[in-house]
Design an enzyme around this catalytic site. Structure first.
Site, PDB file in Angstrom:
ATOM      1  N   CYS A   1     -11.060   3.306   0.325  1.00 34.51           N
ATOM      2  CA  CYS A   1      -9.616   3.511   0.517  1.00 34.51           C
ATOM      3  C   CYS A   1      -9.241   2.654   1.702  1.00 34.51           C
ATOM      4  O   CYS A   1      -9.955   2.652   2.715  1.00 34.51           O
ATOM      5  CB  CYS A   1      -9.334   4.983   0.809  1.00 34.51           C
ATOM      6  SG  CYS A   1      -7.661   5.306   1.420  1.00 34.51           S
ATOM      7  N   THR A   2      -8.134   1.927   1.604  1.00 29.13           N
ATOM      8  CA  THR A   2      -7.810   0.964   2.659  1.00 29.13           C
ATOM      9  C   THR A   2      -7.366   1.638   3.966  1.00 29.13           C
ATOM     10  O   THR A   2      -7.271   0.976   4.997  1.00 29.13           O
ATOM     11  CB  THR A   2      -6.733  -0.024   2.183  1.00 29.13           C
ATOM     12  OG1 THR A   2      -5.603   0.720   1.694  1.00 29.13           O
ATOM     13  CG2 THR A   2      -7.261  -0.922   1.086  1.00 29.13           C
ATOM     14  N   HIS A   3      -7.107   2.938   3.924  1.00 29.81           N
ATOM     15  CA  HIS A   3      -6.813   3.640   5.184  1.00 29.81           C
ATOM     16  C   HIS A   3      -8.086   3.819   6.033  1.00 29.81           C
ATOM     17  O   HIS A   3      -8.017   3.878   7.258  1.00 29.81           O
ATOM     18  CB  HIS A   3      -6.236   5.030   4.900  1.00 29.81           C
ATOM     19  CG  HIS A   3      -4.775   5.048   4.555  1.00 29.81           C
ATOM     20  ND1 HIS A   3      -4.278   4.593   3.367  1.00 29.81           N
ATOM     21  CD2 HIS A   3      -3.697   5.467   5.263  1.00 29.81           C
ATOM     22  CE1 HIS A   3      -2.963   4.757   3.339  1.00 29.81           C
ATOM     23  NE2 HIS A   3      -2.574   5.285   4.481  1.00 29.81           N
TER      24      HIS A   3
ATOM     25  N   CYS B   1      -4.357  -1.372  -2.009  1.00 30.94           N
ATOM     26  CA  CYS B   1      -4.540   0.063  -2.175  1.00 30.94           C
ATOM     27  C   CYS B   1      -5.486   0.271  -3.357  1.00 30.94           C
ATOM     28  O   CYS B   1      -5.183  -0.174  -4.469  1.00 30.94           O
ATOM     29  CB  CYS B   1      -3.179   0.693  -2.458  1.00 30.94           C
ATOM     30  SG  CYS B   1      -3.234   2.437  -2.869  1.00 30.94           S
ATOM     31  N   ASN B   2      -6.611   0.916  -3.104  1.00 33.04           N
ATOM     32  CA  ASN B   2      -7.582   1.157  -4.183  1.00 33.04           C
ATOM     33  C   ASN B   2      -6.980   2.043  -5.278  1.00 33.04           C
ATOM     34  O   ASN B   2      -7.213   1.838  -6.462  1.00 33.04           O
ATOM     35  CB  ASN B   2      -8.823   1.860  -3.630  1.00 33.04           C
ATOM     36  CG  ASN B   2      -9.629   0.979  -2.698  1.00 33.04           C
ATOM     37  OD1 ASN B   2     -10.580   0.349  -3.107  1.00 33.04           O
ATOM     38  ND2 ASN B   2      -9.233   0.909  -1.438  1.00 33.04           N
ATOM     39  N   THR B   3      -6.210   3.042  -4.845  1.00 33.94           N
ATOM     40  CA  THR B   3      -5.650   4.009  -5.795  1.00 33.94           C
ATOM     41  C   THR B   3      -4.652   3.329  -6.728  1.00 33.94           C
ATOM     42  O   THR B   3      -4.677   3.535  -7.947  1.00 33.94           O
ATOM     43  CB  THR B   3      -4.976   5.157  -5.013  1.00 33.94           C
ATOM     44  OG1 THR B   3      -5.870   5.614  -4.003  1.00 33.94           O
ATOM     45  CG2 THR B   3      -4.609   6.305  -5.913  1.00 33.94           C
TER      46      THR B   3
ATOM     47  N   TYR C   1      -0.930   8.586  -2.015  1.00 36.39           N
ATOM     48  CA  TYR C   1      -1.000   8.423  -3.471  1.00 36.39           C
ATOM     49  C   TYR C   1      -2.227   9.144  -4.059  1.00 36.39           C
ATOM     50  O   TYR C   1      -2.280   9.389  -5.256  1.00 36.39           O
ATOM     51  CB  TYR C   1      -1.181   6.937  -3.829  1.00 36.39           C
ATOM     52  CG  TYR C   1       0.060   6.076  -3.792  1.00 36.39           C
ATOM     53  CD1 TYR C   1       1.301   6.568  -3.399  1.00 36.39           C
ATOM     54  CD2 TYR C   1      -0.018   4.734  -4.177  1.00 36.39           C
ATOM     55  CE1 TYR C   1       2.419   5.735  -3.384  1.00 36.39           C
ATOM     56  CE2 TYR C   1       1.092   3.904  -4.170  1.00 36.39           C
ATOM     57  CZ  TYR C   1       2.308   4.405  -3.772  1.00 36.39           C
ATOM     58  OH  TYR C   1       3.402   3.591  -3.762  1.00 36.39           O
ATOM     59  N   GLY C   2      -3.193   9.411  -3.198  1.00 30.88           N
ATOM     60  CA  GLY C   2      -4.537   9.793  -3.642  1.00 30.88           C
ATOM     61  C   GLY C   2      -4.642  11.000  -4.537  1.00 30.88           C
ATOM     62  O   GLY C   2      -5.581  11.146  -5.292  1.00 30.88           O
TER      63      GLY C   2
ATOM     64  N   ASP D   1       0.861  -1.197   0.000  1.00 31.41           N
ATOM     65  CA  ASP D   1       0.000   0.000   0.000  1.00 31.41           C
ATOM     66  C   ASP D   1       0.892   1.240   0.000  1.00 31.41           C
ATOM     67  O   ASP D   1       2.095   1.146   0.241  1.00 31.41           O
ATOM     68  CB  ASP D   1      -0.893   0.015   1.266  1.00 31.41           C
ATOM     69  CG  ASP D   1      -1.793   1.245   1.327  1.00 31.41           C
ATOM     70  OD1 ASP D   1      -2.441   1.573   0.314  1.00 31.41           O
ATOM     71  OD2 ASP D   1      -1.830   1.909   2.391  1.00 31.41           O
ATOM     72  N   SER D   2       0.273   2.393  -0.235  1.00 26.79           N
ATOM     73  CA  SER D   2       1.023   3.642  -0.158  1.00 26.79           C
ATOM     74  C   SER D   2       1.552   3.884   1.254  1.00 26.79           C
ATOM     75  O   SER D   2       2.478   4.662   1.438  1.00 26.79           O
ATOM     76  CB  SER D   2       0.111   4.812  -0.541  1.00 26.79           C
ATOM     77  OG  SER D   2      -0.950   4.907   0.394  1.00 26.79           O
TER      78      SER D   2
END
Ligand code: DGL
Length: 277
Positions: free
Chosen positions: A189-191, A76-78, A45-46, A13-14
Site C-alpha cells: 500500500c503506498t501509504h 494506489c495499489n487498491t 479506499y482499502g 491516490d486515495s
C-alpha cells in the site's frame, strides 16, 4: 487524444499515500511537471466496495485529462487492482502506470521462503493480486502470508506516523508474520512507506522490506521514453512545477508535501463531485 511532451504527469491516490511514489518520480524525472490528486475526501479506499473505487478512479482520470495530463500514475495499489484494466480500455492512448505489491523482488530476497504482504483488504482479495500471488509462489517456490492492515492507511492519512495507536496497529499486523518465519515484508500500500521506519524497528534488522515506488518511477520513465513523451530539459534553470488537488483538506495535503517530501506544492481544494472543475 493529443499528448504533448511538455504536459504534466498525473499522479493519483486515495490520499497522501501516492506521495511515496511521487517522490521517486520527482527525483528520477526532475524536469517533469506533476499534478498530484489526493482523493482524501473519500479515503481510505482499502475497505470500500470495488464499484466505488472504480467510479472514483474513472472520475479522477477524467478530471486530470481536463488538466491535459500526458500520462497517469495510479499510485494506489487498491485502485490499480480494482480499476486499471478498465481505465486502459477506456483510454487506450493514455500511458497508464499502476502499482502492485512487489512480490517478485521479495521472492528474490527471501532466505526462509516466507514473505509477509502488508496491504489493504481490497488489494489482497482482488483477482489481479491473487493471480500474481499464485504465479510468483509457484514459479519461485515461496509462500506469501497475506496481512490486511485495516485502519493503518487511515492513521497515516491523519498524520499519525508514530502515535500509540499506530505503533499498536503495526505491532499487531507484523508480529504474526515474524512468528511464522517471514524474513521479507512487502509494503503493498503506498501509504505504508511513511511508516517504514517504524515497521523496520518492530521487525528488526534481519527482515528485508520491499517498496515499489522506485520501480514504478522507472517504469514511467521507460513508457514516456518509448512514446517520445519525455519533457526536454527547460532552457531556464527553474524547477518544474508540482501542483496538487485534494477532495479533502488542502492544508493537510500541503503539510504532507512539506513534512514528508520537503517539497513545496501549490495545492487546491476540489469538490468530491469534480463537477465544477
Ligand atoms: N494508498 C492506497 C494503496 O496503495 C490505499 C489506501 C487506502 O485508501 O485504503 O492501496
Amino acid at each position: 487524444m493529443q499528448l504533448r511532451s511538455e504536459a504534466p504527469i498525473g499522479v493519483f491516490d486515495s490520499g497522501i499515500g501516492g506521495l511515496s511514489v511521487l517522490r521517486h518520480v520527482h527525483t528520477l524525472l526532475p524536469d517533469e511537471s506533476l499534478l498530484y490528486f489526493a482523493d482524501s475526501g473519500f479515503a481510505p479506499y482499502g475497505e470500500k466496495p470495488e464499484q466505488v473505487i472504480v467510479e472514483r478512479t474513472v472520475a479522477i482520470t477524467a478530471f486530470l485529462l481536463t488538466q491535459n495530463i500526458k500520462a497517469l500514475v495510479v499510485a494506489c495499489n487498491t485502485a490499480t487492482a480494482a480499476a486499471i484494466a478498465g481505465l486502459r480500455t477506456r483510454y487506450p492512448d493514455l500511458p497508464v502506470v499502476g502499482v502492485e505489491p512487489g512480490l517478485k523482488p521479495a521472492a528474490a530476497l527471501t532466505r526462509t521462503g516466507t514473505i509477509g504482504v502488508l496491504a489493504t483488504a481490497n488489494t489482497l482479495s482482488s483477482e489481479k493480486f491473487l493471480k500474481l500471488e499464485a504465479q510468483v509462489a509457484h514459479d519461485a517456490g515461496v509462500r506469501f502470508l497475506l496481512q490486511a492492515c485495516n485502519g493503518l492507511a487511515h492513521q497515516i492519512e491523519k498524520g499519525e506516523l508514530r502515535s500509540r495507536e499506530t505503533v499498536q496497529l503495526v505491532e499487531r499486523y507484523v508480529a504474526p508474520l515474524l512468528a511464522q518465519q517471514a524474513d521479507t515484508l512487502v509494503l503493498g500500500c503506498t501509504h505504508y512507506p511513511f511508516v517504514e521506519q517504524l515497521i523496520r524497528e518492530i521487525a528488526g534488522p534481519n527482515v528485508a522490506i520491499v517498496d515499489t515506488g522506485e520501480p514504478v518511477a522507472r517504469q514511467l520513465q521507460r513508457v514516456l521514453t518509448q512514446r517520445g513523451l519525455l519533457r526536454d530539459a527547460p532552457t531556464v534553470d527553474a524547477p518544474a512545477p508540482v501542483l496538487a488537488y485534494s477532495t479533502g483538506s488542502s492544508s493537510t495535503l500541503s503539510l504532507a508535501f512539506t513534512k514528508l517530501l520537503q517539497l513545496d506544492a501549490s495545492v487546491q481544494a476540489v469538490s468530491g463531485t469534480l463537477a465544477s472543475s
